[in-house]
Scaffold this motif. Structure first.
Motif, PDB file in Angstrom:
ATOM      1  N   GLY A  51       0.789  -1.229   0.000  1.00  0.00           N
ATOM      2  CA  GLY A  51       0.000   0.000   0.000  1.00  0.00           C
ATOM      3  C   GLY A  51       0.823   1.282   0.000  1.00  0.00           C
ATOM      4  O   GLY A  51       0.515   2.218  -0.752  1.00  0.00           O
ATOM      5  N   PRO A  52       1.887   1.375   0.796  1.00  0.00           N
ATOM      6  CA  PRO A  52       2.656   2.627   0.827  1.00  0.00           C
ATOM      7  C   PRO A  52       3.565   2.848  -0.387  1.00  0.00           C
ATOM      8  O   PRO A  52       4.117   3.938  -0.544  1.00  0.00           O
ATOM      9  CB  PRO A  52       3.498   2.479   2.109  1.00  0.00           C
ATOM     10  CG  PRO A  52       2.861   1.390   2.901  1.00  0.00           C
ATOM     11  CD  PRO A  52       2.299   0.457   1.877  1.00  0.00           C
ATOM     12  N   VAL A  53       3.782   1.813  -1.219  1.00  0.00           N
ATOM     13  CA  VAL A  53       4.785   1.949  -2.284  1.00  0.00           C
ATOM     14  C   VAL A  53       4.236   1.774  -3.693  1.00  0.00           C
ATOM     15  O   VAL A  53       4.933   2.090  -4.666  1.00  0.00           O
ATOM     16  CB  VAL A  53       5.934   0.931  -2.088  1.00  0.00           C
ATOM     17  CG1 VAL A  53       6.650   1.177  -0.762  1.00  0.00           C
ATOM     18  CG2 VAL A  53       5.426  -0.507  -2.141  1.00  0.00           C
ATOM     19  N   TRP A  54       3.001   1.285  -3.839  1.00  0.00           N
ATOM     20  CA  TRP A  54       2.522   0.962  -5.189  1.00  0.00           C
ATOM     21  C   TRP A  54       2.495   2.189  -6.086  1.00  0.00           C
ATOM     22  O   TRP A  54       2.825   2.099  -7.279  1.00  0.00           O
ATOM     23  CB  TRP A  54       1.132   0.318  -5.129  1.00  0.00           C
ATOM     24  CG  TRP A  54       0.045   1.306  -4.785  1.00  0.00           C
ATOM     25  CD1 TRP A  54      -0.427   1.617  -3.555  1.00  0.00           C
ATOM     26  CD2 TRP A  54      -0.664   2.133  -5.709  1.00  0.00           C
ATOM     27  NE1 TRP A  54      -1.387   2.597  -3.637  1.00  0.00           N
ATOM     28  CE2 TRP A  54      -1.554   2.930  -4.945  1.00  0.00           C
ATOM     29  CE3 TRP A  54      -0.640   2.281  -7.089  1.00  0.00           C
ATOM     30  CZ2 TRP A  54      -2.407   3.863  -5.537  1.00  0.00           C
ATOM     31  CZ3 TRP A  54      -1.488   3.212  -7.671  1.00  0.00           C
ATOM     32  CH2 TRP A  54      -2.367   3.986  -6.897  1.00  0.00           C
ATOM     33  N   ASP A  55       2.084   3.358  -5.539  1.00  0.00           N
ATOM     34  CA  ASP A  55       1.967   4.542  -6.385  1.00  0.00           C
ATOM     35  C   ASP A  55       3.338   5.037  -6.840  1.00  0.00           C
ATOM     36  O   ASP A  55       3.498   5.518  -7.966  1.00  0.00           O
ATOM     37  CB  ASP A  55       1.189   5.660  -5.682  1.00  0.00           C
ATOM     38  CG  ASP A  55       1.639   5.898  -4.255  1.00  0.00           C
ATOM     39  OD1 ASP A  55       2.480   5.126  -3.765  1.00  0.00           O
ATOM     40  OD2 ASP A  55       1.133   6.847  -3.623  1.00  0.00           O
ATOM     41  N   GLY A  56       4.352   4.902  -5.988  1.00  0.00           N
ATOM     42  CA  GLY A  56       5.703   5.249  -6.420  1.00  0.00           C
ATOM     43  C   GLY A  56       6.205   4.312  -7.504  1.00  0.00           C
ATOM     44  O   GLY A  56       6.898   4.730  -8.443  1.00  0.00           O
ATOM     45  N   ASN A  57       5.833   3.035  -7.403  1.00  0.00           N
ATOM     46  CA  ASN A  57       6.233   2.067  -8.420  1.00  0.00           C
ATOM     47  C   ASN A  57       5.588   2.358  -9.768  1.00  0.00           C
ATOM     48  O   ASN A  57       6.140   2.005 -10.822  1.00  0.00           O
ATOM     49  CB  ASN A  57       5.871   0.653  -7.976  1.00  0.00           C
ATOM     50  CG  ASN A  57       6.661   0.205  -6.756  1.00  0.00           C
ATOM     51  OD1 ASN A  57       7.747   0.709  -6.498  1.00  0.00           O
ATOM     52  ND2 ASN A  57       6.116  -0.731  -6.000  1.00  0.00           N
ATOM     53  N   GLN A  58       4.419   2.994  -9.744  1.00  0.00           N
ATOM     54  CA  GLN A  58       3.729   3.329 -10.991  1.00  0.00           C
ATOM     55  C   GLN A  58       4.517   4.326 -11.830  1.00  0.00           C
ATOM     56  O   GLN A  58       4.262   4.480 -13.020  1.00  0.00           O
ATOM     57  CB  GLN A  58       2.349   3.919 -10.691  1.00  0.00           C
ATOM     58  CG  GLN A  58       1.314   2.922 -10.219  1.00  0.00           C
ATOM     59  CD  GLN A  58       0.779   2.083 -11.357  1.00  0.00           C
ATOM     60  OE1 GLN A  58       1.225   0.969 -11.582  1.00  0.00           O
ATOM     61  NE2 GLN A  58      -0.165   2.611 -12.081  1.00  0.00           N
ATOM     62  N   VAL A  59       5.476   5.021 -11.195  1.00  0.00           N
ATOM     63  CA  VAL A  59       6.297   5.976 -11.936  1.00  0.00           C
ATOM     64  C   VAL A  59       6.987   5.294 -13.113  1.00  0.00           C
ATOM     65  O   VAL A  59       7.134   5.878 -14.197  1.00  0.00           O
ATOM     66  CB  VAL A  59       7.332   6.629 -10.994  1.00  0.00           C
ATOM     67  CG1 VAL A  59       8.372   7.422 -11.789  1.00  0.00           C
ATOM     68  CG2 VAL A  59       6.636   7.538  -9.996  1.00  0.00           C
ATOM     69  N   TRP A  60       7.393   4.030 -12.926  1.00  0.00           N
ATOM     70  CA  TRP A  60       8.072   3.311 -14.005  1.00  0.00           C
ATOM     71  C   TRP A  60       7.136   3.099 -15.189  1.00  0.00           C
ATOM     72  O   TRP A  60       7.563   3.174 -16.351  1.00  0.00           O
ATOM     73  CB  TRP A  60       8.592   1.974 -13.485  1.00  0.00           C
ATOM     74  CG  TRP A  60       9.701   2.138 -12.507  1.00  0.00           C
ATOM     75  CD1 TRP A  60       9.603   2.162 -11.146  1.00  0.00           C
ATOM     76  CD2 TRP A  60      11.081   2.353 -12.803  1.00  0.00           C
ATOM     77  NE1 TRP A  60      10.833   2.364 -10.579  1.00  0.00           N
ATOM     78  CE2 TRP A  60      11.758   2.480 -11.575  1.00  0.00           C
ATOM     79  CE3 TRP A  60      11.810   2.428 -13.987  1.00  0.00           C
ATOM     80  CZ2 TRP A  60      13.132   2.681 -11.497  1.00  0.00           C
ATOM     81  CZ3 TRP A  60      13.170   2.629 -13.920  1.00  0.00           C
ATOM     82  CH2 TRP A  60      13.825   2.767 -12.687  1.00  0.00           C
ATOM     83  N   PHE A  61       5.875   2.845 -14.916  1.00  0.00           N
ATOM     84  CA  PHE A  61       4.892   2.675 -15.985  1.00  0.00           C
ATOM     85  C   PHE A  61       4.697   3.990 -16.745  1.00  0.00           C
ATOM     86  O   PHE A  61       4.647   4.019 -17.980  1.00  0.00           O
ATOM     87  CB  PHE A  61       3.567   2.203 -15.386  1.00  0.00           C
ATOM     88  CG  PHE A  61       2.478   1.963 -16.394  1.00  0.00           C
ATOM     89  CD1 PHE A  61       2.550   0.906 -17.279  1.00  0.00           C
ATOM     90  CD2 PHE A  61       1.366   2.791 -16.450  1.00  0.00           C
ATOM     91  CE1 PHE A  61       1.547   0.671 -18.203  1.00  0.00           C
ATOM     92  CE2 PHE A  61       0.352   2.571 -17.373  1.00  0.00           C
ATOM     93  CZ  PHE A  61       0.452   1.504 -18.256  1.00  0.00           C
ATOM     94  N   ILE A  62       4.612   5.086 -15.999  1.00  0.00           N
ATOM     95  CA  ILE A  62       4.431   6.401 -16.617  1.00  0.00           C
ATOM     96  C   ILE A  62       5.663   6.781 -17.433  1.00  0.00           C
ATOM     97  O   ILE A  62       5.553   7.287 -18.561  1.00  0.00           O
ATOM     98  CB  ILE A  62       4.142   7.458 -15.530  1.00  0.00           C
ATOM     99  CG1 ILE A  62       2.810   7.137 -14.825  1.00  0.00           C
ATOM    100  CG2 ILE A  62       4.090   8.860 -16.132  1.00  0.00           C
ATOM    101  CD1 ILE A  62       2.568   7.954 -13.582  1.00  0.00           C
ATOM    102  N   LEU A  63       6.842   6.525 -16.884  1.00  0.00           N
ATOM    103  CA  LEU A  63       8.066   6.829 -17.620  1.00  0.00           C
ATOM    104  C   LEU A  63       8.166   6.002 -18.888  1.00  0.00           C
ATOM    105  O   LEU A  63       8.583   6.501 -19.941  1.00  0.00           O
ATOM    106  CB  LEU A  63       9.286   6.564 -16.735  1.00  0.00           C
ATOM    107  CG  LEU A  63       9.541   7.537 -15.577  1.00  0.00           C
ATOM    108  CD1 LEU A  63      10.717   7.063 -14.735  1.00  0.00           C
ATOM    109  CD2 LEU A  63       9.798   8.942 -16.097  1.00  0.00           C
TER     110      LEU A  63
END
Length: 382
Positions: A56-68
């Motif tokens: 829960g605390p890290v999934w949104d930060g991991n999404q940065v790779w998808f956006i990049l």
């Protein structure tokens, strides 16, 4: 530009594209894998909250790779972006829908202390992890077979496929299962690192099944690719620093062509070897109670599996099954030299910031999530 040769810039951005895709698979892949196995590793509400609180605390930060990754394709490989969103429109729509459901599930499941309410969002999280994990692999499987598109003299792209069910062909589904088991296994290793108690124990059991399955299916896909799926090869002179015009080449479809790079460059066999050994080493390390090293090994396996596909296809990025001569390659589907150079400078500035922030966030959030912590804070965020 004169500072960096156009050919080198194209190669650099091919490598960057691979780095971003692999980064997404490793970093966002473990939370997709955790969500996909949620019903199997967590049987009570407390156990489900333990599993969810590991990501829960890290999934949104991991999404940065998808956006990049999406941004890099849009800016560095615009023709690929246009052709992919035409050919894989329904599949990408399913992925985006699943990725939208996932944050809603994280935010809403704990708002109401009702069993049916939480069960609904738990299944939404599972679907949000399962669908992207499968569809990304299906997309790679179809790239290796060729996508039914053409390009006319005005550089307009026309997709002539029949939709989603065409993508769900036998080899595409096999590649999808490789991706699914690979990411579920990766998520299991992450739970072995971050969770405790029954959740961790069941995650270890899940990895015991999914890691060997991922390896076996990966080998099966490789054998199928080598023996039963024709590859693409450019004939004649290859113009590596010319204009981005995919109409200026001749391409033949040949049996075994996807294996030609491995015959010409034996060092490339390191990629499939890593794809086989990484998950198995991760399995052994988790069994030896070294899940941290197991996570690194699992990530190495993901690196090997995705690199195997990229190296097999090089220099092709998106082959055309209808008109092979318009297949999109590293040499004729990129943006201009100036665009690639400016993007390179921006990437060299901002990618280290992303890496530093990611490392800092995981350092701050280190430690296991336990049932005692959850029970002590029953109204927590997740």
């Amino acid at each position: 530009m004169g500072i960096v040769d156009y050919e080198i810039l194209r190669l650099i951005w091919w490598l960057f594209l691979g780095v971003l895709l692999i980064g997404f698979a490793i970093m966002d892949g473990f939370d997709l894998g955790v969500a996909a196995q949620l019903p199997f590793v967590a049987r009570t509400d407390t156990e489900r909250r333990v599993a969810i609180n590991t990501i829960g605390p890290v999934w949104d930060g991991n999404q940065v790779w998808f956006i990049l990754g999406g941004g890099a394709i849009f800016a560095a490989w615009p023709t690929i972006y246009a052709a992919a969103f035409s050919g894989f429109y329904i599949a990408l729509f399913l992925v985006l829908t699943a990725l939208i459901i996932r944050p809603v599930g994280f935010e809403f499941r704990n708002k109401i202390a009702d069993t049916r309410w939480r069960s609904f969002w738990d299944w939404a999280l599972t679907i949000g992890g399962l669908v992207p994990s499968l569809v990304f692999g299906v997309a790679f499987g179809n790239l290796l077979q060729g996508v039914p598109f053409t390009i006319d003299g005005d550089m307009r792209i026309f997709y002539d496929g029949s939709g989603l069910f065409e993508l769900l062909n036998p080899f595409g589904l096999l590649a999808g299962l490789v991706s699914l088991f690979m990411l579920v296994s990766h998520g299991s290793v992450y739970l072995a690192v971050k969770a405790d108690g029954p959740v961790r124990d069941r995650a270890v059991l899940v990895q015991t099944v999914t890691a060997p399955l991922a390896v076996v299916l990966f080998i099966l896909a490789g054998l199928w690719l080598a023996a039963g799926i024709p590859g693409y090869v450019i004939v004649g002179e290859v113009i590596t620093n010319g204009p981005s015009n995919p109409l200026l080449k001749q391409v033949l479809v040949q049996d075994g062509a996807w294996m030609a790079n491995y015959a010409a460059h034996p060092w490339m066999w390191a990629a499939p070897a890593l794809g086989v050994l990484g998950p198995l080493l991760a399995l052994a390390l988790v069994r030896l109670d070294r899940p941290g090293l197991g996570f690194i090994a699992s990530g190495s396996g993901i690196f090997g599996i995705i690199s195997t596909a990229g190296l097999s296809m090089f220099p092709f990025l998106m082959p055309s099954s209808l008109a092979p001569q318009v297949s999109l390659t590293v040499w004729d589907a990129s943006s201009s030299e100036r665009t690639l150079f400016v993007m390179l400078i921006c990437t060299l500035i901002f990618l280290p910031i992303v890496l530093a922030y990611t490392a800092y966030a995981f350092r701050v959030l280190r430690g296991r999530v336990t049932a005692a912590q959850i029970e002590h804070n029953p109204t927590g965020h997740y």
